[in-house]
Design a protein around this motif. Structure first.
Motif, PDB file in Angstrom:
ATOM      1  N   LYS A  87       0.756  -1.004  -0.037  1.00  0.00           N
ATOM      2  CA  LYS A  87      -0.054   0.199  -0.116  1.00  0.00           C
ATOM      3  C   LYS A  87       1.107   1.310   0.034  1.00  0.00           C
ATOM      4  O   LYS A  87       0.444   2.170  -0.772  1.00  0.00           O
ATOM      5  N   ARG A  88       1.796   1.089   0.664  1.00  0.00           N
ATOM      6  CA  ARG A  88       2.817   2.481   1.000  1.00  0.00           C
ATOM      7  C   ARG A  88       3.626   2.724  -0.423  1.00  0.00           C
ATOM      8  O   ARG A  88       3.811   3.779  -0.839  1.00  0.00           O
ATOM      9  N   LEU A  89       4.047   1.339  -1.208  1.00  0.00           N
ATOM     10  CA  LEU A  89       4.759   1.653  -2.383  1.00  0.00           C
ATOM     11  C   LEU A  89       3.869   2.046  -3.517  1.00  0.00           C
ATOM     12  O   LEU A  89       4.268   3.005  -4.224  1.00  0.00           O
ATOM     13  N   ASP A  90       2.508   1.527  -3.355  1.00  0.00           N
ATOM     14  CA  ASP A  90       1.741   1.873  -4.426  1.00  0.00           C
ATOM     15  C   ASP A  90       1.470   3.510  -4.612  1.00  0.00           C
ATOM     16  O   ASP A  90       1.400   4.143  -5.386  1.00  0.00           O
ATOM     17  N   ALA A  91       1.139   4.055  -3.078  1.00  0.00           N
ATOM     18  CA  ALA A  91       0.990   5.277  -2.854  1.00  0.00           C
ATOM     19  C   ALA A  91       2.015   6.216  -3.406  1.00  0.00           C
ATOM     20  O   ALA A  91       1.943   7.386  -3.632  1.00  0.00           O
ATOM     21  N   ALA A  92       3.396   5.809  -3.511  1.00  0.00           N
ATOM     22  CA  ALA A  92       4.543   6.387  -3.663  1.00  0.00           C
ATOM     23  C   ALA A  92       4.937   6.090  -5.378  1.00  0.00           C
ATOM     24  O   ALA A  92       5.873   6.834  -5.621  1.00  0.00           O
ATOM     25  N   GLY A  93       4.211   5.659  -5.913  1.00  0.00           N
ATOM     26  CA  GLY A  93       3.990   5.551  -7.234  1.00  0.00           C
ATOM     27  C   GLY A  93       5.040   4.346  -7.726  1.00  0.00           C
ATOM     28  O   GLY A  93       5.237   4.417  -9.088  1.00  0.00           O
ATOM     29  N   PHE A  94       5.579   3.418  -7.074  1.00  0.00           N
ATOM     30  CA  PHE A  94       5.945   2.212  -7.372  1.00  0.00           C
ATOM     31  C   PHE A  94       5.001   1.415  -8.269  1.00  0.00           C
ATOM     32  O   PHE A  94       3.749   1.269  -7.921  1.00  0.00           O
ATOM     33  N   GLU A  95       5.660   0.604  -9.254  1.00  0.00           N
ATOM     34  CA  GLU A  95       4.745  -0.174 -10.220  1.00  0.00           C
ATOM     35  C   GLU A  95       4.960  -1.850  -9.651  1.00  0.00           C
ATOM     36  O   GLU A  95       6.186  -2.098  -9.491  1.00  0.00           O
ATOM     37  N   GLU A  96       3.822  -2.307  -9.567  1.00  0.00           N
ATOM     38  CA  GLU A  96       3.971  -3.792  -9.268  1.00  0.00           C
ATOM     39  C   GLU A  96       4.319  -4.629 -10.294  1.00  0.00           C
ATOM     40  O   GLU A  96       3.525  -4.466 -11.513  1.00  0.00           O
ATOM     41  N   LEU A  97       5.456  -5.522 -10.361  1.00  0.00           N
ATOM     42  CA  LEU A  97       5.470  -6.693 -11.218  1.00  0.00           C
ATOM     43  C   LEU A  97       5.260  -7.898 -10.975  1.00  0.00           C
ATOM     44  O   LEU A  97       5.149  -8.413 -10.026  1.00  0.00           O
ATOM     45  N   ASP A  98       4.905  -8.545 -11.848  1.00  0.00           N
ATOM     46  CA  ASP A  98       4.196 -10.107 -11.649  1.00  0.00           C
ATOM     47  C   ASP A  98       5.625 -10.987 -12.520  1.00  0.00           C
ATOM     48  O   ASP A  98       5.978 -10.900 -13.417  1.00  0.00           O
ATOM     49  N   GLU A  99       5.943 -12.060 -11.525  1.00  0.00           N
ATOM     50  CA  GLU A  99       6.959 -12.898 -12.149  1.00  0.00           C
ATOM     51  C   GLU A  99       6.350 -13.671 -13.001  1.00  0.00           C
ATOM     52  O   GLU A  99       7.441 -14.269 -14.140  1.00  0.00           O
ATOM     53  N   LYS A 100       5.207 -13.743 -13.346  1.00  0.00           N
ATOM     54  CA  LYS A 100       4.821 -14.722 -14.578  1.00  0.00           C
ATOM     55  C   LYS A 100       4.910 -13.856 -15.918  1.00  0.00           C
ATOM     56  O   LYS A 100       4.538 -14.361 -17.007  1.00  0.00           O
ATOM     57  N   ASP A 101       5.116 -12.708 -15.820  1.00  0.00           N
ATOM     58  CA  ASP A 101       5.040 -11.569 -17.118  1.00  0.00           C
ATOM     59  C   ASP A 101       6.267 -11.307 -17.397  1.00  0.00           C
ATOM     60  O   ASP A 101       7.459 -11.485 -16.686  1.00  0.00           O
ATOM     61  N   ASP A 102       6.446 -10.869 -18.550  1.00  0.00           N
ATOM     62  CA  ASP A 102       7.561 -10.222 -19.085  1.00  0.00           C
ATOM     63  C   ASP A 102       7.914  -8.959 -18.401  1.00  0.00           C
ATOM     64  O   ASP A 102       6.903  -8.184 -18.196  1.00  0.00           O
TER      65      ASP A 102
END
Length: 429
Positions: free
Chosen positions: A29-44
Motif C-alpha cells: 500500500k505504501r509503495l503504491d501510494a509512492a508511485g511504485f509499479e507492481e511486477l508479476d513474476e509470470k509476466d515479461d
C-alpha cells in the motif's frame, strides 16, 4: 520525516502487520501510494531507468527497487535486507481440541519462541486462508480477528510449587490456547469460524476452506514505555522494525541511484524456502533487472542486512563481552563475527561508520562473548548467494523472540537517516 513522525508511523506499521502477509500488504500500500509499479513474476518485464518497481512472492516476501539514472552495472545497487517473519504459535491443520467444555486449538511453535511470556496474554489470530469461493475459484485472503480471542492460562502456583524455580514448558501439551466454552454436543469446527470471519471482514462467500497459515499474536498494540517515553514496546520488533526502516529509507531516497529493499519470509526457521533468503527470489529479480551486467553490478554493490541486536541487559550484564555491550538509544549496532555468523567485514563496516560520522550520528559494535554461541541473519546467506559485500547491523533491543519486545525511541530513526543517505549515495566504495 521528523523523529516524532517516524516513531508514530512505526507504531501504525507494527499494529497493521500481525503476520508476514499483512506486513507485505502494508508495504505494498505504501509503495503504491509512492508511485511504485507492481511486477508479476509470470509476466515479461520491461524496466526503465528512473523508475520504481516492486515484486511479491508468496504474499510474504517482497523486493522493491529504484532503477536510478544510470545502468546498475555501472553504478552498483545499494541494497537493504530484512525479514518479515517473527517467532509465534501457528495453528495446526486439524487443531480442534475439546476438553471439559473448553474449545482450544493445537499449535505448532514457529521459530525460536521464548515460550513463557506467551502465558496470560490476550491473544488474537491472523494470517492467510485459501478457500473455494462462490464461483468455485480457489482464492486467497487475509484474515485478522483484531480483538482478543484466545488466552493461554498459567497453572496456578498452588498446583505447581516449583514454578518459579524449575518450570518447563511442553510445547505440545501446555500451549493450546483457550478460545471459548462450548456445550458437550457442539460441532463447531475451526473452518466454520474462519468462514464466518472471512464473510465478516470481506463479504466474500466461502464454499469450503482448503487451507490456512495462521498464527496467534499479542493483541496489545505497540506503544511507548518509560517515564519519559524513552522506549517502544511491541510484538514483532524483530524484525518488522528493520522492514519499516528499510522501506522508509527507500521511499525517502532521491531516486537518482539504483537502490533495493528485500524483505524475506522464513528467516526465523533458516531461510530455506522459495521466498526465503537462502532461496532464489532476490537472485531472480536481479537477473531480470541487470541481465548480463549482473556480475558487474554486484561487484559495485553493497548489502546492509538489517536485523535487531541484543542490547546489554542491566540485570544480566555478564551475558555480554565487557567491551561490546550495546546500549538502547545509543545508536545502531554493527554486528561482527569472524566465524561468519554475521557477514560484516572491515570494508562494509567502514562504509556505515563513515556515513554515520558524516551525519554526526552514533553507532555501536557487538561481538558475542567468546564462550557463547552466536545467532545469525540473512546477511551471510545473501552474501554467499550473490557474492555481494555485506554489513550486518541492527537496532539494539530487549526481549528478543518474546511475545513483546523493547527498543529505544532514538535508534530506529538514527538508522533510517543513515540508510537513506546510503541508498542515495553516488559512490559507495
Amino acid at each position: 520525516m521528523e523523529h516524532a513522525e517516524f516513531n508514530k508511523d512505526l507504531l501504525k506499521f507494527l499494529n497493521a502487520s500481525p503476520t508476514p502477509w499483512h506486513a507485505v500488504a502494508t508495504m505494498k500500500k505504501r509503495l503504491d501510494a509512492a508511485g511504485f509499479e507492481e511486477l508479476d513474476e509470470k509476466d515479461d518485464w520491461s524496466l526503465d531507468q528512473n523508475r520504481s518497481y516492486y515484486v511479491v512472492r508468496n504474499g510474504s516476501s517482497i523486493v522493491a527497487f529504484r532503477t536510478g539514472a544510470r545502468d546498475a552495472s555501472a553504478s552498483g545497487i545499494r541494497m537493504v535486507g530484512a525479514h518479515t517473519d517473527s517467532p509465534c504459535l501457528k495453528v495446526k491443520p486439524n487443531p480442534e481440541l475439546r476438553r471439559k467444555g473448553f474449545f482450544q486449538l493445537g499449535v505448532e511453535v514457529y521459530g525460536g519462541v521464548l515460550m513463557n511470556p506467551w502465558f496470560d496474554r490476550d491473544l488474537s489470530l491472523a494470517g492467510r486462508v485459501t478457500f473455494l469461493d462462490g464461483h468455485d475459484k480457489v482464492t486467497d485472503t487475509l484474515v485478522d480477528f483484531r480483538k482478543s480471542v484466545a488466552f493461554i492460562p498459567s497453572l496456578a502456583i498452588h498446583l505447581d510449587k516449583e514454578a518459579n524455580s524449575s518450570r518447563k514448558v511442553n510445547a505440545q501439551t501446555d500451549l493450546p490456547p483457550v478460545l471459548m466454552q462450548v456445550p458437550e454436543d457442539d460441532a463447531t469446527s475451526f473452518n466454520d469460524l474462519l468462514s464466518q470471519q472471512i464473510v465478516s471482514e470481506s463479504g466474500i462467500k466461502v464454499r469450503k476452506i482448503l487451507g490456512y497459515e495462521l498464527g496467534f499474536y499479542d493483541a496489545q498494540e505497540a506503544g511507548y514505555v518509560g517515564l519519559r517515553d524513552e522506549f517502544i514496546a511491541s510484538a514483532r520488533l524483530d524484525n518488522l522494525l528493520s522492514c519499516y526502516i528499510g522501506l522508509q529509507a527507500l521511499l525517502n531516497t532521491s531516486g537518482d541511484e539504483a537502490a533495493l529493499l528485500v524483505c524475506n519470509d522464513h528467516e526465523e526457521v533458516g531461510s530455506v524456502s522459495s521466498e526465503g533468503a537462502q532461496g532464489p527470489f532476490l537472485t531472480a529479480v536481479l537477473d531480470r533487472w541487470c541481465g548480463s551486467g549482473k556480475a558487474k553490478a554486484i561487484a559495485r554493490s553493497m548489502m546492509v542486512s538489517a536485523d535487531n541486536a541484543h542490547g546489554v541487559h542491566p540485570n544480566y550484564m555478564d551475558k555480554h563481552d565487557e567491551n561490546h555491550g550495546p546500549i538502547l538509544n545509543k545508536g545502531p549496532v554493527i554486528k561482527v563475527n569472524h566465524n561468519q555468523r554475521y557477514a560484516t567485514n572491515s570494508r562494509s563496516a567502514a562504509v556505515y561508520r563513515h556515513i554515520s560520522d558524516e551525519l554526526g550520528l552514533p553507532h555501536q559494535t557487538f561481538v558475542v562473548r567468546s564462550d557463547m554461541g552466536c545467532g545469525s541473519t540473512i546477511g551471510p546467506l545473501t552474501a554467499a548467494n550473490l557474492g555481494v559485500t555485506t554489513l550486518d547491523i541492527g537496532v539494539p533491543q530487549f526481549g528478543m523472540h518474546s511475545i513483546r519486545e523493547l527498543i529505544g525511541t532514538e535508534d530506529g530513526f538514527t538508522m533510517f537517516r543513515v540508510l537513506t543517505e546510503f541508498m542515495q549515495r553516488e559512490q559507495v566504495f
